[in-house]
Design a protein around this motif. Structure first.
Motif, mmCIF file in Angstrom:
data_model
loop_
_atom_site.group_PDB
_atom_site.id
_atom_site.type_symbol
_atom_site.label_atom_id
_atom_site.label_comp_id
_atom_site.label_asym_id
_atom_site.label_seq_id
_atom_site.Cartn_x
_atom_site.Cartn_y
_atom_site.Cartn_z
ATOM 1 N N GLY A 185 38.649 11.097 64.530
ATOM 2 C CA GLY A 185 38.730 10.849 65.964
ATOM 3 C C GLY A 185 37.968 11.807 66.846
ATOM 4 N N THR A 186 36.798 12.268 66.378
ATOM 5 C CA THR A 186 36.002 13.154 67.212
ATOM 6 C C THR A 186 34.522 12.868 66.988
ATOM 7 O OG1 THR A 186 35.679 15.471 67.879
ATOM 8 C CG2 THR A 186 35.951 15.044 65.520
ATOM 9 N N THR A 187 33.645 13.757 67.444
ATOM 10 C CA THR A 187 32.210 13.564 67.265
ATOM 11 C C THR A 187 31.691 14.520 66.196
ATOM 12 O OG1 THR A 187 31.591 15.222 68.924
ATOM 13 C CG2 THR A 187 31.979 12.959 69.703
ATOM 14 N N GLU A 188 30.585 14.150 65.570
ATOM 15 C CA GLU A 188 29.996 15.019 64.545
ATOM 16 C C GLU A 188 29.635 16.375 65.130
ATOM 17 O OE1 GLU A 188 26.052 15.291 61.652
ATOM 18 O OE2 GLU A 188 26.582 13.358 62.567
ATOM 19 N N TYR A 189 29.062 16.377 66.350
ATOM 20 C CA TYR A 189 28.646 17.634 66.982
ATOM 21 C C TYR A 189 29.830 18.575 67.152
ATOM 22 C CZ TYR A 189 26.461 20.793 70.359
ATOM 23 O OH TYR A 189 25.969 21.906 71.000
ATOM 24 N N HIS A 190 30.929 18.077 67.730
ATOM 25 C CA HIS A 190 32.102 18.919 67.970
ATOM 26 C C HIS A 190 32.729 19.354 66.647
ATOM 27 C CE1 HIS A 190 35.466 20.545 70.190
ATOM 28 N NE2 HIS A 190 36.314 19.871 69.435
ATOM 29 N N LEU A 191 32.782 18.437 65.692
ATOM 30 C CA LEU A 191 33.393 18.744 64.403
ATOM 31 C C LEU A 191 32.656 19.874 63.695
ATOM 32 C CD1 LEU A 191 35.713 17.675 62.585
ATOM 33 C CD2 LEU A 191 33.996 16.295 61.417
ATOM 34 N N ARG A 192 31.341 19.802 63.658
ATOM 35 C CA ARG A 192 30.555 20.847 62.998
ATOM 36 C C ARG A 192 30.730 22.186 63.713
ATOM 37 N NH1 ARG A 192 26.804 19.588 59.144
ATOM 38 N NH2 ARG A 192 26.238 17.402 58.844
ATOM 39 N N ARG A 193 30.689 22.173 65.044
ATOM 40 C CA ARG A 193 30.812 23.417 65.794
ATOM 41 C C ARG A 193 32.182 24.057 65.584
ATOM 42 N NH1 ARG A 193 27.295 24.167 70.258
ATOM 43 N NH2 ARG A 193 28.537 26.036 70.683
ATOM 44 N N MET A 194 33.240 23.248 65.635
ATOM 45 C CA MET A 194 34.572 23.802 65.469
ATOM 46 C C MET A 194 34.807 24.279 64.037
ATOM 47 S SD MET A 194 36.081 23.905 68.366
ATOM 48 C CE MET A 194 34.437 24.345 68.958
ATOM 49 N N ASP A 226 19.657 26.503 73.801
ATOM 50 C CA ASP A 226 19.558 25.055 73.621
ATOM 51 C C ASP A 226 19.050 24.769 72.209
ATOM 52 O OD1 ASP A 226 19.831 22.431 74.485
ATOM 53 O OD2 ASP A 226 17.813 22.313 75.320
ATOM 54 N N ASP A 227 19.177 23.493 71.802
ATOM 55 C CA ASP A 227 18.748 23.077 70.454
ATOM 56 C C ASP A 227 19.444 23.896 69.378
ATOM 57 O OD1 ASP A 227 16.955 21.249 71.601
ATOM 58 O OD2 ASP A 227 15.377 22.764 71.727
ATOM 59 N N LEU A 228 20.711 24.235 69.627
ATOM 60 C CA LEU A 228 21.466 25.035 68.672
ATOM 61 C C LEU A 228 21.920 24.177 67.503
ATOM 62 C CD1 LEU A 228 22.818 27.853 68.201
ATOM 63 C CD2 LEU A 228 24.829 26.938 69.361
ATOM 64 N N ASP A 229 21.757 24.699 66.288
ATOM 65 C CA ASP A 229 22.262 24.036 65.088
ATOM 66 C C ASP A 229 23.764 23.812 65.245
ATOM 67 O OD1 ASP A 229 23.028 23.260 62.545
ATOM 68 O OD2 ASP A 229 22.665 25.223 61.625
ATOM 69 N N PRO A 230 24.255 22.551 65.164
ATOM 70 C CA PRO A 230 25.696 22.322 65.337
ATOM 71 C C PRO A 230 26.560 23.133 64.378
ATOM 72 C CG PRO A 230 24.512 20.234 65.373
ATOM 73 C CD PRO A 230 23.514 21.293 64.973
ATOM 74 N N ASP A 231 26.020 23.457 63.187
ATOM 75 C CA ASP A 231 26.778 24.274 62.241
ATOM 76 C C ASP A 231 26.854 25.739 62.672
ATOM 77 O OD1 ASP A 231 27.530 22.311 60.449
ATOM 78 O OD2 ASP A 231 25.691 22.465 59.288
ATOM 79 N N GLY A 232 26.013 26.132 63.641
ATOM 80 C CA GLY A 232 26.039 27.515 64.094
ATOM 81 C C GLY A 232 25.678 28.517 63.025
ATOM 82 N N THR A 233 24.761 28.158 62.145
ATOM 83 C CA THR A 233 24.386 29.025 61.034
ATOM 84 C C THR A 233 23.628 30.245 61.541
ATOM 85 O OG1 THR A 233 24.157 27.054 59.653
ATOM 86 C CG2 THR A 233 23.236 29.112 58.805
#
Length: 289
Positions: A30-39, A187-194
């Motif tokens: 129930g969420t978005t891929e972007y938010h899921l990866r970041r969290m 900007d253009d930050l990797d959603p995984d935050g590596t």
């Protein structure tokens, strides 16, 4: 969010030998891929992709040690087309090749299955407001730099130091929209935050949507949307970085908002001459969860 992340971990285990469909997993919780990866990366301390790789290699190592199948069969079962590719991935996790591990029984660096649990935190309230902003434009001087999680980023420091002193004044005079003042934009930050992954850093100001940008400046177009604004004050950049981390560990799990794609913005409202302390606003693009 805690239950969503635990459901994600369960889904990863159920499909560990398959190609990971992160979009489908995000939809399932129930969420978005972007938010899921970041969290996930913020709370787990590693990107989702790295966790999946470690779990696959943990299970693969058990099969290698048991010795019931040849290495090619194990490699294919875990998504690798050759023993060479499997061996590189195996060595990256365990520090030894599958042949050595089969012979010696180790060394093995296993990744336990994660389980997220709620802890009692947040006794210090976060100074936050939600802002609706029409479309605006960020203009200034941009550069590609590596992501560094803690301490001062020397690549950003070098980028800013290379600008003539009069350019900072010129930029500040151009700004005509909120957030005000000179801005630090990622900007253009990797959603995984590596850590070490590249992002676009822009040193500049905000312009209203109908204000033209000078031709000699880089520009980032920002669509209309909502922003969570976190005010920080104290030693810099430590307090700012701690607040950034706390948005993932405390604020998002306990508030009905999630991150949406877009730049993160730091507005420096006040600072010491040597920048040892500062009062800042951290702007993060959000949408209802």
């Amino acid at each position: 969010m805690i239950s969503a992340l635990n459901r994600l971990v369960d889904l990863v285990e159920e499909h560990l030998t398959e190609e990971l469909d992160v979009t489908g997993l995000a939809r399932a919780v129930g969420t978005t891929e972007y938010h899921l990866r970041r969290m996930f990366s913020s709370l787990a301390g590693m990107p989702l992709s790295e966790y999946v790789r470690r779990r696959r290699m943990t299970l693969a190592a058990a099969e290698v040690v048991r010795g019931e199948d040849d290495l090619l069969r194990i490699a294919v079962r875990h998504g690798y087309g050759s023993t060479e590719a499997f061996g590189r991935a195996f060595r990256a996790v365990h520090g030894a090749g599958p042949g050595e591990v089969r012979r010696d029984g180790g060394p093995l660096r296993t990744q336990p299955q994660l389980r997220f649990r709620l802890t009692v935190e947040g006794s210090n309230p976060m100074n936050t407001r939600i802002v609706d902003r029409p479309a605006f434009r960020l203009v200034g001087h941009a550069a590609r730099v590596p992501l560094i999680h803690h301490g001062v980023n020397p690549h950003i420091q070098q980028h800013i130091a290379a600008l003539p002193m009069e350019e900072h004044g010129r930029l500040k005079s151009l700004g005509d929209a909120e957030p005000g003042g000179l801005l630090q934009v990622c900007d253009d930050l990797d959603p995984d935050g590596t850590e070490g992954s590249e992002l676009t850093y822009l040193h500049g100001v905000a312009l209203s949507g109908d204000t033209p940008a000078p031709d000699d400046l880089d520009a980032i177009e920002v669509p209309a949307g909502r922003w969570a604004v976190f005010r920080t004050a104290g030693p810099h950049p430590q307090v700012l970085q701690e607040t950034w981390a706390a948005t993932a560990t405390e604020w998002f799990p306990s508030n009905p908002w999630r991150l949406r794609p877009g730049p993160s913005i730091v507005a420096v409202l006040d600072r010491a001459d040597d920048f040892s302390t500062a009062t800042c606003e951290l702007w993060l693009p959000v949408e209802p969860a």
